[in-house]
Design a protein around this motif. Structure first.
Motif, PDB file in Angstrom:
ATOM      1  N   LEU A   1      38.109  23.368  50.953  1.00  0.00           N
ATOM      2  CA  LEU A   1      38.722  22.971  52.003  1.00  0.00           C
ATOM      3  C   LEU A   1      39.720  23.582  52.585  1.00  0.00           C
ATOM      4  CD1 LEU A   1      38.035  18.939  51.063  1.00  0.00           C
ATOM      5  CD2 LEU A   1      36.864  20.366  52.966  1.00  0.00           C
TER       6      LEU A   1
ATOM      7  N   LEU B   1      33.430  20.034  48.277  1.00  0.00           N
ATOM      8  CA  LEU B   1      34.547  19.480  49.039  1.00  0.00           C
ATOM      9  C   LEU B   1      35.898  19.417  47.882  1.00  0.00           C
ATOM     10  CD1 LEU B   1      32.932  16.336  50.837  1.00  0.00           C
ATOM     11  CD2 LEU B   1      33.308  18.816  51.664  1.00  0.00           C
ATOM     12  N   GLY B   2      35.965  20.604  47.246  1.00  0.00           N
ATOM     13  CA  GLY B   2      36.989  20.867  46.381  1.00  0.00           C
ATOM     14  C   GLY B   2      38.346  21.382  47.330  1.00  0.00           C
ATOM     15  N   TYR B   3      39.438  21.046  46.714  1.00  0.00           N
ATOM     16  CA  TYR B   3      40.810  21.505  47.395  1.00  0.00           C
ATOM     17  C   TYR B   3      40.930  22.668  47.811  1.00  0.00           C
ATOM     18  CZ  TYR B   3      45.738  22.229  47.501  1.00  0.00           C
ATOM     19  OH  TYR B   3      47.208  22.482  47.961  1.00  0.00           O
TER      20      TYR B   3
END
Lengths: 127, 130
Positions: free
Chosen positions: B56, B51-53
């Protein structure tokens, strides 16, 4: 308009507590909680659109103890509200109104929501 | 099931709450739409590698997932407003306070929907790799 105190129904003081009314109240409570969850989802999306720094701040909050507790609560609330909502849609179609059906579907919703919520959280935290 | 309402009432569309079945019906239709949309959202988040920048943003910049996420937040905000208004109508009895609460909640959900949709559009139409 004069506000007079009128008799309330159901009379909660003498009301026999049962699975149906408990699940109905929980449906409302989870709905209200998920309304707050929508605001949190919005904050998360706004942070993601803003910058890596803002997103790190949001992700940091959701990884903190209160953040994780909120996510766990919203996950269980989501599955409960989803499944019980489907139960309501069946009722709206005129199906499942018999007493046994009502009770069995109610307990099924509770069990399935607990199971799906726990499974989702496990998959999230052990990916 | 035969209708219990008179032809005149059916034509006017009003029930005991004097607003007809539109609110009730909208709540059910949005609920039905949210079943696949919300499940898609949860399953998609689970299937992402992390769910990293960057993960996503790439996910929301893709046409199908970005579009579905926009639909989800819009329908979700509408459904939330419908549900919250039912709770307010049940428990807030003073006419002025009731209208004020309903308006504040509607404003909050409209704001949330606008911000969420705008954020997804920003991600979808952002210049690649800022």
């Amino acid at each position: 308009m004069a506000v007079r105190s009128r008799p309330l129904s159901p009379h909660l003081g003498i009301y026999r507590w049962q699975i149906s009314n408990t699940l109905s109240i929980v449906h409302r409570l989870t709905g209200a909680g998920l309304c707050v969850g929508l605001l949190a989802l919005t904050y998360w999306l706004v942070a993601l659109a803003a910058s890596p720094v803002r997103y790190a701040a949001a992700a940091g909050f959701f990884a903190s103890i209160p953040g994780l507790a909120l996510i766990a609560g919203w996950t269980f609330a989501f599955f409960y509200h989803l499944l019980n909502g489907i139960r309501h849609l069946f009722w709206d179609a005129g199906l499942g109104f018999e007493r046994t059906q009502r009770r069995v579907s109610g307990w099924l919703v509770v069990a399935a929501a607990a199971l799906l919520g726990a499974a989702t959280l496990l998959l999230f935290w052990h990916r | 099931m035969p209708s219990l309402r008179s032809p005149l009432r059916r034509a006017l569309g009003t029930g005991s709450a004097h607003t007809g079945a539109a609110h009730w019906w909208a709540q059910r239709v949005t609920a039905g739409a949210l079943v696949p949309l919300s499940l898609w959202f949860v399953v998609s988040l689970l299937l992402l590698p992390d769910l990293g920048y960057l993960t996503l943003r790439a996910w929301l910049a893709a046409p199908v997932s970005g579009f579905l996420a926009m639909l989800l937040v819009a329908v979700l905000a509408y459904h939330a407003d419908l549900g919250a208004s039912v709770i307010v109508e049940d428990y807030v009895h003073t006419p002025g306070a009731r209208t004020a609460t309903l308006l504040v909640l509607r404003g909050a959900f409209l704001l949330a929907a606008g911000l969420a949709v705008f954020s997804i559009l920003r991600i979808a139409f952002a210049a690649p790799n800022p």
